[in-house]
Write a protein that holds these residues in place. Structure first.
Motif, PDB file in Angstrom:
ATOM      1  N   LEU A 153       7.058   2.652 -13.542  1.00 11.80           N
ATOM      2  CA  LEU A 153       6.732   3.878 -14.272  1.00 11.80           C
ATOM      3  C   LEU A 153       6.480   3.624 -15.754  1.00 11.80           C
ATOM      4  CD1 LEU A 153       9.254   6.407 -12.653  1.00 11.80           C
ATOM      5  CD2 LEU A 153       6.912   5.857 -11.982  1.00 11.80           C
ATOM      6  N   ASP A 154       6.541   2.360 -16.175  1.00  9.53           N
ATOM      7  CA  ASP A 154       6.362   2.040 -17.587  1.00  9.53           C
ATOM      8  C   ASP A 154       4.907   2.240 -18.024  1.00  9.53           C
ATOM      9  OD1 ASP A 154       8.979   1.370 -17.580  1.00  9.53           O
ATOM     10  OD2 ASP A 154       8.683  -0.806 -17.689  1.00  9.53           O
ATOM     11  N   GLY A 155       4.742   2.889 -19.180  1.00  7.34           N
ATOM     12  CA  GLY A 155       3.434   2.980 -19.811  1.00  7.34           C
ATOM     13  C   GLY A 155       2.424   3.857 -19.106  1.00  7.34           C
ATOM     14  N   LEU A 156       2.879   4.796 -18.302  1.00  8.50           N
ATOM     15  CA  LEU A 156       1.952   5.665 -17.583  1.00  8.50           C
ATOM     16  C   LEU A 156       1.770   6.995 -18.310  1.00  8.50           C
ATOM     17  CD1 LEU A 156       3.295   5.180 -13.934  1.00  8.50           C
ATOM     18  CD2 LEU A 156       1.412   3.946 -15.044  1.00  8.50           C
ATOM     19  N   ASP A 157       0.548   7.547 -18.245  1.00  7.50           N
ATOM     20  CA  ASP A 157       0.365   8.889 -18.790  1.00  7.50           C
ATOM     21  C   ASP A 157       0.806   9.903 -17.721  1.00  7.50           C
ATOM     22  OD1 ASP A 157      -1.787   9.525 -17.008  1.00  7.50           O
ATOM     23  OD2 ASP A 157      -3.273   8.718 -18.387  1.00  7.50           O
ATOM     24  N   PRO A 158       0.881  11.183 -18.051  1.00  4.69           N
ATOM     25  CA  PRO A 158       1.422  12.159 -17.096  1.00  4.69           C
ATOM     26  C   PRO A 158       0.682  12.200 -15.759  1.00  4.69           C
ATOM     27  CG  PRO A 158       1.343  13.118 -19.292  1.00  4.69           C
ATOM     28  CD  PRO A 158       0.650  11.797 -19.382  1.00  4.69           C
ATOM     29  N   GLU A 159      -0.654  12.091 -15.790  1.00  2.00           N
ATOM     30  CA  GLU A 159      -1.408  12.152 -14.536  1.00  2.00           C
ATOM     31  C   GLU A 159      -1.216  10.874 -13.719  1.00  2.00           C
ATOM     32  OE1 GLU A 159      -2.711  14.948 -17.395  1.00  2.00           O
ATOM     33  OE2 GLU A 159      -2.835  12.753 -17.574  1.00  2.00           O
ATOM     34  N   GLN A 160      -1.222   9.734 -14.385  1.00  2.00           N
ATOM     35  CA  GLN A 160      -0.964   8.486 -13.662  1.00  2.00           C
ATOM     36  C   GLN A 160       0.430   8.511 -13.036  1.00  2.00           C
ATOM     37  OE1 GLN A 160      -1.519   5.681 -16.839  1.00  2.00           O
ATOM     38  NE2 GLN A 160      -3.726   5.443 -16.476  1.00  2.00           N
ATOM     39  N   ARG A 161       1.386   9.005 -13.778  1.00  2.00           N
ATOM     40  CA  ARG A 161       2.759   9.087 -13.274  1.00  2.00           C
ATOM     41  C   ARG A 161       2.835   9.999 -12.048  1.00  2.00           C
ATOM     42  NH1 ARG A 161       7.733   8.123 -16.090  1.00  2.00           N
ATOM     43  NH2 ARG A 161       9.502   9.037 -14.969  1.00  2.00           N
ATOM     44  N   ALA A 162       2.102  11.109 -12.079  1.00  2.00           N
ATOM     45  CA  ALA A 162       2.091  12.021 -10.935  1.00  2.00           C
ATOM     46  C   ALA A 162       1.519  11.331  -9.700  1.00  2.00           C
ATOM     47  CB  ALA A 162       1.277  13.267 -11.275  1.00  2.00           C
ATOM     48  N   ALA A 163       0.486  10.526  -9.889  1.00  2.00           N
ATOM     49  CA  ALA A 163      -0.097   9.809  -8.761  1.00  2.00           C
ATOM     50  C   ALA A 163       0.856   8.743  -8.231  1.00  2.00           C
ATOM     51  CB  ALA A 163      -1.417   9.166  -9.176  1.00  2.00           C
ATOM     52  N   VAL A 164       1.513   8.037  -9.140  1.00  2.00           N
ATOM     53  CA  VAL A 164       2.430   6.960  -8.751  1.00  2.00           C
ATOM     54  C   VAL A 164       3.636   7.500  -7.983  1.00  2.00           C
ATOM     55  CG1 VAL A 164       4.060   5.253  -9.686  1.00  2.00           C
ATOM     56  CG2 VAL A 164       1.701   5.348 -10.540  1.00  2.00           C
ATOM     57  N   THR A 165       4.166   8.617  -8.410  1.00  2.00           N
ATOM     58  CA  THR A 165       5.408   9.145  -7.824  1.00  2.00           C
ATOM     59  C   THR A 165       5.166  10.196  -6.754  1.00  2.00           C
ATOM     60  OG1 THR A 165       5.583  10.820  -9.571  1.00  2.00           O
ATOM     61  CG2 THR A 165       6.674   8.700  -9.958  1.00  2.00           C
ATOM     62  N   ALA A 166       3.903  10.410  -6.354  1.00  2.00           N
ATOM     63  CA  ALA A 166       3.613  11.397  -5.307  1.00  2.00           C
ATOM     64  C   ALA A 166       4.363  11.030  -4.035  1.00  2.00           C
ATOM     65  CB  ALA A 166       2.118  11.439  -5.037  1.00  2.00           C
ATOM     66  N   PRO A 167       4.773  12.031  -3.261  1.00  2.00           N
ATOM     67  CA  PRO A 167       5.522  11.750  -2.024  1.00  2.00           C
ATOM     68  C   PRO A 167       4.728  10.858  -1.086  1.00  2.00           C
ATOM     69  CG  PRO A 167       5.531  14.096  -2.541  1.00  2.00           C
ATOM     70  CD  PRO A 167       4.552  13.456  -3.484  1.00  2.00           C
ATOM     71  N   ARG A 168       5.448  10.128  -0.267  1.00  2.00           N
ATOM     72  CA  ARG A 168       4.785   9.283   0.724  1.00  2.00           C
ATOM     73  C   ARG A 168       3.962  10.178   1.646  1.00  2.00           C
ATOM     74  NH1 ARG A 168       7.886   5.258   4.981  1.00  2.00           N
ATOM     75  NH2 ARG A 168       6.016   4.542   6.065  1.00  2.00           N
ATOM     76  N   GLY A 169       2.737   9.761   1.930  1.00  2.00           N
ATOM     77  CA  GLY A 169       1.843  10.592   2.720  1.00  2.00           C
ATOM     78  C   GLY A 169       0.457  10.551   2.125  1.00  2.00           C
ATOM     79  N   PRO A 170      -0.423  11.446   2.498  1.00  2.00           N
ATOM     80  CA  PRO A 170      -1.788  11.378   1.977  1.00  2.00           C
ATOM     81  C   PRO A 170      -1.843  11.733   0.494  1.00  2.00           C
ATOM     82  CG  PRO A 170      -1.498  13.349   3.316  1.00  2.00           C
ATOM     83  CD  PRO A 170      -0.248  12.535   3.479  1.00  2.00           C
ATOM     84  N   VAL A 171      -2.457  10.837  -0.277  1.00  2.00           N
ATOM     85  CA  VAL A 171      -2.627  11.035  -1.711  1.00  2.00           C
ATOM     86  C   VAL A 171      -4.078  10.698  -2.054  1.00  2.00           C
ATOM     87  CG1 VAL A 171      -1.954  10.297  -4.031  1.00  2.00           C
ATOM     88  CG2 VAL A 171      -0.224  10.479  -2.228  1.00  2.00           C
ATOM     89  N   CYS A 172      -4.724  11.592  -2.798  1.00  2.00           N
ATOM     90  CA  CYS A 172      -6.098  11.369  -3.241  1.00  2.00           C
ATOM     91  C   CYS A 172      -6.100  11.336  -4.764  1.00  2.00           C
ATOM     92  CB  CYS A 172      -7.005  12.486  -2.729  1.00  2.00           C
ATOM     93  SG  CYS A 172      -8.725  12.343  -3.261  1.00  2.00           S
ATOM     94  N   VAL A 173      -6.474  10.185  -5.328  1.00  2.00           N
ATOM     95  CA  VAL A 173      -6.540  10.030  -6.775  1.00  2.00           C
ATOM     96  C   VAL A 173      -8.006  10.003  -7.178  1.00  2.00           C
ATOM     97  CG1 VAL A 173      -5.863   8.646  -8.764  1.00  2.00           C
ATOM     98  CG2 VAL A 173      -4.400   8.701  -6.729  1.00  2.00           C
ATOM     99  N   LEU A 174      -8.454  11.064  -7.847  1.00  2.00           N
ATOM    100  CA  LEU A 174      -9.811  11.117  -8.385  1.00  2.00           C
ATOM    101  C   LEU A 174      -9.765  10.485  -9.769  1.00  2.00           C
ATOM    102  CD1 LEU A 174     -10.669  14.773  -7.311  1.00  2.00           C
ATOM    103  CD2 LEU A 174     -11.272  12.649  -6.128  1.00  2.00           C
TER     104      LEU A 174
END
Length: 698
Positions: free
Chosen positions: A5-26
């Motif tokens: 989680l080091d050095g991430l902006d809020p949106e990157q952090r949201a993508a990184v910590t999203a629950p296990r399952g389908p995740v779409c990062v635009l």
């Protein structure tokens, strides 16, 4: 070693910590998508959601896969697989082959050309290397699109393909190639995906073992997935949804190879419970570059509006993008080289500068211009101009023609037109034709030969001895000068080959209608929008310095009939254009801006040539067109030149439609300059008046 989680902006952090399952990062250009992917994998492993060995991440280039593995190692993740689709499939197929097939693995082909040449003979098509390469491209597209040999002809119509030979012939070669390959127990790279998919879909034990081994999947550049790759991904998943995809519909530029952004666009619909995160903070480019990129893509249609990203620059302000309009391509290349020299002298490393163009044939002017200002360069994704096979063949043909003519120093060829005609005639046997051929490889070869004809015209205007022998000597001198030792230098590359790369300074050149968008894209809105995305990709390669330019004429002294790319309309400052009061500009405005029938605007070179917009009906005089063609054939025979050297089909059609009454109306038609007016004007006007007997008698 940093944490996930080091050095991430809020949106990157949201993508990184999203629950296990389908995740779409635009993820837009320069927004840190690789960082986000690798940190997400590290986070899932650290939190115990998945073991490192159960992760399979796939991307599209070995370089990108290697970078992903390196970043994972730095995050303390060992054992996660990061590979290209083909590398992953090859590994799996080798493992499962004994169980599925039961004998020794089939040999993997390095390329298709040898087998295609064999089957081409059987079905009666040319074994020319260019034709075979284009047929290979069609077969690769078909397999990537899950289209069998028998379905290919119908698919050509449905997808508006432009095959190098008739569709039924491609289908026959495709079928024979597959049969020959199987009989010899051979696989090509596309078969890796097809056979791996079949092994998982058709063998339950194989599927169970694979799915027990891999539980978590990550797909990079998801907008570039083909139907075949999507089917393999579905086989890997087996109905599970532990999938993270990352992509940007704005960067879909490989549709010609079967890629489609549809999977990315439909992801939230397919997985309603998916977490969707938008990364729009651009850390690569200055706000000035980002603003222009947004403006370019904003002109696109709304079909993909829900997935379209609007970048927000995060870097300090930088210089405004520079725009340049030049009289001809030589002047454009000279100005680019001069600016590059200034940047290098100002401290920008040559390796941090790129010149990007739409087609490889455009490189020669920039190779020459950079050589003249002593700037080293590297050609990426292709050979230097004079090293290309078709250019070497052309040089040999010109040497032979010069020797036959007994030239070398003294015999005048008749100036620019005469030398162009001699060169055109000499190059006809090696592939120069009146109209550009179908197929990508053949078209690139044709473009390179046309470049040599244009060079001949340019040489004749500046040389005191415009002979064929002197022109050959000039070409040899250029070729010699453009083979310096391989060093770190400025990158010369096509826009397609620049995808995934970035530089401090980027020069986007040749941005004129007919080149950007490319002329053969004009029949399809989808193809035009892909050209827009290609320009967007080019803009987003620049970190700080951005240059966009175009030329009004191909060669010095040529008719200034070109226009700036439609994608730049409304974006170009007035001061970037050629002087508004110049006579050629006034003439161009009169010729191209208004329809002679309805007085409405015209929007492309074809409309300008006809002098009417597409909405108004053609009133071409077919009898006159027939007389013009007959006359052109006779004149071409008298001059021993290809017919198009006299006038192209498009120019004849424009004459037959506009029916000029005097010299001024004749030269207002694109393709007719002072030289052609002097040589052919009287004949053409006589034909328009119906005096064909006088013309053909004289």
């Amino acid at each position: 070693m940093g944490g996930p989680l080091d050095g991430l902006d809020p949106e990157q952090r949201a993508a990184v910590t999203a629950p296990r399952g389908p995740v779409c990062v635009l993820a837009g250009a320069g927004t840190g998508k690789t960082r986000t992917i690798t940190h997400r994998i590290a986070y899932l492993v650290r939190e115990g959601h998945v073991a490192a060995g159960q992760v399979l991440a796939v991307t599209f280039t070995a370089r990108a896969a290697g970078e992903m593995r390196n970043r994972l190692r730095h995050l303390g993740v060992e054992g996660a697989q990061a590979r290209t689709f083909h590398a992953a499939a090859l590994r799996q197929l080798r493992y499962f082959w004994p169980r599925v097939v039961g004998d020794e693995p089939w040999e993997l082909l390095d390329g298709k050309m040898r087998l295609l040449a064999q089957v081409a003979n059987r079905v009666g098509i040319s074994t020319d290397a260019d034709v075979l390469r284009d047929v290979a491209t069609e077969i690769e597209w078909s397999k990537a699109s899950l289209i069998g040999a028998g379905d290919y002809p119908a698919a050509v119509t449905r997808y508006r393909r432009d095959p190098p030979v008739p569709p039924d012939r491609v289908s026959a070669v495709y079928s024979a190639y597959e049969q020959l390959k199987s009989s010899r127990r051979l696989l090509d790279f596309d078969d890796l995906l097809l056979h791996t998919t079949a092994a998982i879909e058709e063998h339950r034990a194989v599927a169970e073992e694979f799915r027990d081994r891999y539980r978590c999947f990550v797909v990079d550049e998801y907008q570039d997935v083909t139907p075949l790759q999507q089917r393999l991904l579905e086989a890997w998943l087996g109905g599970r949804d532990d999938l993270t995809v990352v992509g940007d519909a704005n960067q879909t530029i490989y549709s010609f190879g079967g890629a489609s952004p549809q999977g990315l666009l439909d992801f939230p619909r397919k997985y309603p419970q998916a977490t969707v995160v938008r990364l729009e903070r651009d850390y690569r480019s200055t706000p000035q570059v980002v603003s222009l990129a947004n403006s370019v893509i904003d002109g696109a249609g709304s079909r993909q509006a829900t997935a379209r990203l609007r970048l927000v620059g995060q870097r300090p302000a930088g210089p405004a993008p520079r725009f340049g309009e030049f009289d001809d391509e030589t002047a454009e290349a000279t100005a680019v080289a001069k600016r590059i020299r200034e940047l290098i002298d100002g401290g920008v490393p040559a390796s941090e500068i790129a010149v990007l163009y739409r087609v490889n044939a455009q490189s020669e002017d920039y190779e020459q211009a950079l050589t003249e200002v002593d700037v080293p360069y590297l050609v990426r994704g292709g050979e230097r101009f004079f090293a290309r096979r078709e250019v070497r063949a052309a040089m040999a043909a010109l040497r032979e023609a010069a020797a036959r003519a007994g030239e070398g120093t003294g015999d005048d060829t008749g100036g620019e037109t005469g030398l162009r005609e001699l060169v055109s005639g000499a190059l006809e046997p090696v592939g120069l034709s009146e109209q550009p051929p179908q197929g990508g490889t053949a078209r690139e070869r044709w473009d390179a030969l046309v470049s040599l004809v244009d060079l001949a015209g340019e040489f004749a205007t500046v040389s005191s001895t415009p002979t064929l022998g002197a022109f050959v000597a000039e070409l040899e001198q250029r070729a010699s000068a453009q083979h310096p030792p391989t060093v770190e230098g400025v990158t010369l590359a096509s826009l397609h080959s620049a995808k995934g790369l970035e530089w401090d300074a980027v020069f986007l050149v040749g941005l004129a209608e007919g080149t950007m968008p490319i002329q053969h894209a004009d029949g399809s809105e989808a193809a035009i929008e892909e050209e827009r995305r290609l320009l967007y990709v080019g803009v987003t390669r620049a970190r700080e310095h951005l240059w966009l330019s175009w030329a009004l004429s191909r060669t010095p002294g040529g008719r200034r009939s070109r226009r700036c790319s439609r994608f730049l309309r409304g974006l170009v400052p007035d001061q970037a254009r050629a002087p508004a009061g110049s006579p050629s500009r006034k003439q161009r405005g009169k010729r191209s801006e208004r329809c002679r029938i309805c007085s409405g605007p015209v929007s492309d070179p074809q409309e300008a040539a006809a002098g009417r917009c597409a909405q108004c009906p053609s009133d071409i005089d077919e009898a006159l067109l027939s007389r013009l063609r007959e006359w052109r054939t006779e004149r071409a025979r008298e001059l021993s030149v290809p017919a198009y050297v006299v006038f192209t089909d498009a120019t004849l059609a424009a004459i037959a439609e506009r029916r000029p009454g005097d010299d001024s109306e004749l030269v207002a038609i694109p393709g007719i300059g002072a030289t052609k007016l002097e040589r052919f004007g009287a004949d053409v006007l006589a034909l328009v008046r119906g005096e064909s007997e006088r013309v053909f008698r004289t």
